[in-house]
Design a protein around this motif. Structure first.
Motif, PDB file in Angstrom:
ATOM      1  N   TYR A  68     -48.071 -43.253   8.886  1.00 52.76           N
ATOM      2  CA  TYR A  68     -49.529 -42.812   7.436  1.00 52.76           C
ATOM      3  C   TYR A  68     -47.950 -43.090   6.354  1.00 52.76           C
ATOM      4  CZ  TYR A  68     -51.044 -40.530  12.197  1.00 52.76           C
ATOM      5  OH  TYR A  68     -52.063 -40.325  12.834  1.00 52.76           O
ATOM      6  N   ASN A  69     -49.089 -43.414   5.130  1.00 47.47           N
ATOM      7  CA  ASN A  69     -48.786 -43.075   3.670  1.00 47.47           C
ATOM      8  C   ASN A  69     -48.304 -42.027   3.073  1.00 47.47           C
ATOM      9  OD1 ASN A  69     -48.402 -46.334   4.117  1.00 47.47           O
ATOM     10  ND2 ASN A  69     -51.190 -46.375   3.847  1.00 47.47           N
ATOM     11  N   ILE A  70     -47.216 -41.660   2.679  1.00 50.02           N
ATOM     12  CA  ILE A  70     -47.268 -40.398   1.675  1.00 50.02           C
ATOM     13  C   ILE A  70     -48.165 -39.938   0.946  1.00 50.02           C
ATOM     14  CG2 ILE A  70     -46.008 -39.579   0.104  1.00 50.02           C
ATOM     15  CD1 ILE A  70     -43.122 -41.860   0.238  1.00 50.02           C
ATOM     16  N   GLY A  71     -48.600 -39.078   1.817  1.00 49.26           N
ATOM     17  CA  GLY A  71     -49.635 -38.273   0.953  1.00 49.26           C
ATOM     18  C   GLY A  71     -51.038 -38.497   2.018  1.00 49.26           C
ATOM     19  N   GLN A  72     -51.467 -38.660   3.125  1.00 49.54           N
ATOM     20  CA  GLN A  72     -52.041 -38.926   4.113  1.00 49.54           C
ATOM     21  C   GLN A  72     -51.548 -37.733   4.776  1.00 49.54           C
ATOM     22  OE1 GLN A  72     -51.222 -42.166   6.359  1.00 49.54           O
ATOM     23  NE2 GLN A  72     -53.522 -42.638   4.830  1.00 49.54           N
ATOM     24  N   LEU A  88     -52.202 -28.693   9.550  1.00 48.33           N
ATOM     25  CA  LEU A  88     -51.591 -29.684   8.928  1.00 48.33           C
ATOM     26  C   LEU A  88     -51.066 -29.578   8.917  1.00 48.33           C
ATOM     27  CD1 LEU A  88     -55.392 -28.255   7.006  1.00 48.33           C
ATOM     28  CD2 LEU A  88     -55.439 -30.007   9.292  1.00 48.33           C
ATOM     29  N   PHE A  89     -50.548 -30.986   8.246  1.00 46.28           N
ATOM     30  CA  PHE A  89     -49.144 -31.701   8.306  1.00 46.28           C
ATOM     31  C   PHE A  89     -49.456 -32.740   6.793  1.00 46.28           C
ATOM     32  CE2 PHE A  89     -47.571 -29.489  11.407  1.00 46.28           C
ATOM     33  CZ  PHE A  89     -47.073 -29.239  11.001  1.00 46.28           C
ATOM     34  N   ILE A  90     -48.304 -33.214   6.246  1.00 41.62           N
ATOM     35  CA  ILE A  90     -49.082 -34.019   5.052  1.00 41.62           C
ATOM     36  C   ILE A  90     -47.165 -35.134   5.165  1.00 41.62           C
ATOM     37  CG2 ILE A  90     -48.177 -32.503   3.000  1.00 41.62           C
ATOM     38  CD1 ILE A  90     -49.657 -34.213   1.104  1.00 41.62           C
ATOM     39  N   ARG A  91     -47.923 -36.208   5.082  1.00 39.69           N
ATOM     40  CA  ARG A  91     -46.372 -36.830   4.987  1.00 39.69           C
ATOM     41  C   ARG A  91     -45.586 -37.266   3.743  1.00 39.69           C
ATOM     42  NH1 ARG A  91     -45.162 -40.370   9.547  1.00 39.69           N
ATOM     43  NH2 ARG A  91     -42.991 -41.811   8.923  1.00 39.69           N
ATOM     44  N   TYR A 106     -39.869 -36.330   7.545  1.00 38.68           N
ATOM     45  CA  TYR A 106     -41.109 -37.082   6.981  1.00 38.68           C
ATOM     46  C   TYR A 106     -42.809 -36.710   6.620  1.00 38.68           C
ATOM     47  CZ  TYR A 106     -38.213 -41.396   9.172  1.00 38.68           C
ATOM     48  OH  TYR A 106     -37.811 -42.413   8.559  1.00 38.68           O
ATOM     49  N   TRP A 107     -42.426 -35.226   7.803  1.00 37.25           N
ATOM     50  CA  TRP A 107     -44.074 -34.121   7.244  1.00 37.25           C
ATOM     51  C   TRP A 107     -43.179 -33.365   6.752  1.00 37.25           C
ATOM     52  CZ3 TRP A 107     -48.395 -36.261   7.732  1.00 37.25           C
ATOM     53  CH2 TRP A 107     -48.725 -37.757   9.556  1.00 37.25           C
ATOM     54  N   GLN A 108     -44.600 -32.100   5.998  1.00 40.05           N
ATOM     55  CA  GLN A 108     -44.025 -30.784   5.356  1.00 40.05           C
ATOM     56  C   GLN A 108     -45.628 -30.745   5.792  1.00 40.05           C
ATOM     57  OE1 GLN A 108     -43.331 -30.989   1.800  1.00 40.05           O
ATOM     58  NE2 GLN A 108     -45.065 -29.166   1.222  1.00 40.05           N
ATOM     59  N   LEU A 109     -45.439 -29.327   6.516  1.00 43.23           N
ATOM     60  CA  LEU A 109     -46.824 -28.470   6.800  1.00 43.23           C
ATOM     61  C   LEU A 109     -47.716 -28.067   4.939  1.00 43.23           C
ATOM     62  CD1 LEU A 109     -48.538 -26.378   9.447  1.00 43.23           C
ATOM     63  CD2 LEU A 109     -47.021 -24.712   8.176  1.00 43.23           C
TER      64      LEU A 109
END
Length: 234
Positions: A68-72, A88-91, A106-109
């Motif tokens: 997964y790319n940053i922002g996906q 939902l989580f964003i990379r 690597y991920w943020q809620l």
């Protein structure tokens, strides 16, 4: 002799009188009958295709084998060990596979809700019911066939919305916005979405949501915009 004749003619006829004034213009005539319309011109070229209704940063349910790319943004599917269904989580870091959303490096809620995440604002579905008919066609919801509940065939868009609804863990109000002026909008409390299987060929996976009493849906084929009332989608 000719001059004498000309003189006699002038004396006989007299001199030409002064020209009188111009007469008053006549009344304008009635307008003529309109002409036959011309042949329509050729149809113009089609406009460019519009953008997809789904926001590009939402890429579906999380798959631990994907990069997964940053922002996906991904959603957590039902039964996943990496979070609660519908979260939902964003990379936020590099595209290496194998780092699930539970890894905060690597991920943020992601909590910006349905619209920004790219989940559908509402589900356009047509109602259907018939005694002993368990078919759940795509783009329809079947009601009363699976007990006091509605049944919806699974698609990526439906799954995304149902996974979001599952996160509450309790029954919620849903709105059925009628697209047919002959039938009223409906708001009804539905239970937590649960996974099921169609009791008819091809036995595709479906979601069912229970209710206490049958809502007053329109005739078969009436289309509704279905959404959680709290989102105020329509």
């Amino acid at each position: 002799m000719s001059n004498t004749n000309n003189t006699i003619e002038i004396l006989t006829r007299g001199f030409q009188g002064v020209r009188g004034p111009t007469g008053i213009p006549g009344i304008t005539g009635d307008a003529g009958v309109p002409g036959v319309p011309g042949v329509p011109g050729p149809t113009g070229d089609a406009g460019p295709t519009g953008p997809s209704g789904e926001y590009p940063n939402y890429v579906g349910e999380y798959n631990n084998g994907n990069s997964y790319n940053i922002g996906q943004i991904v959603s957590i599917p039902v039964g996943s060990p990496y979070g609660n269904a519908g979260q939902l989580f964003i990379r936020i870091a590099g595209p290496n596979p194998g780092y699930p959303p539970s890894d905060t490096s690597y991920w943020q809620l992601y909590t910006n809700g349905l619209v920004v995440a790219g989940l559908p604002t509402y589900l356009p579905l047509k109602c259907f019911t018939q005694s002993s008919d368990y078919t759940v066609n795509f783009e329809y919801f079947n009601y009363d066939a699976y007990g006091p509940s509605i049944a919806i065939a699974r698609t990526p868009q439906v799954d995304a919305y149902m996974n979001y609804a599952v996160t509450s863990g309790v029954a919620q109000l849903w709105t059925f916005k009628s697209f047919d002026s002959a039938f009223s909008d409906i708001t009804v409390q539905l239970g937590v979405p649960s996974l099921n299987v169609e009791v008819a060929s091809p036995n595709k996976p479906i979601w069912t949501l229970s209710y206490i009493s049958t809502p007053p849906f329109g005739t078969n084929g009436t289309e509704y915009g279905v959404f959680l009332s709290k989102t105020g989608a329509l």
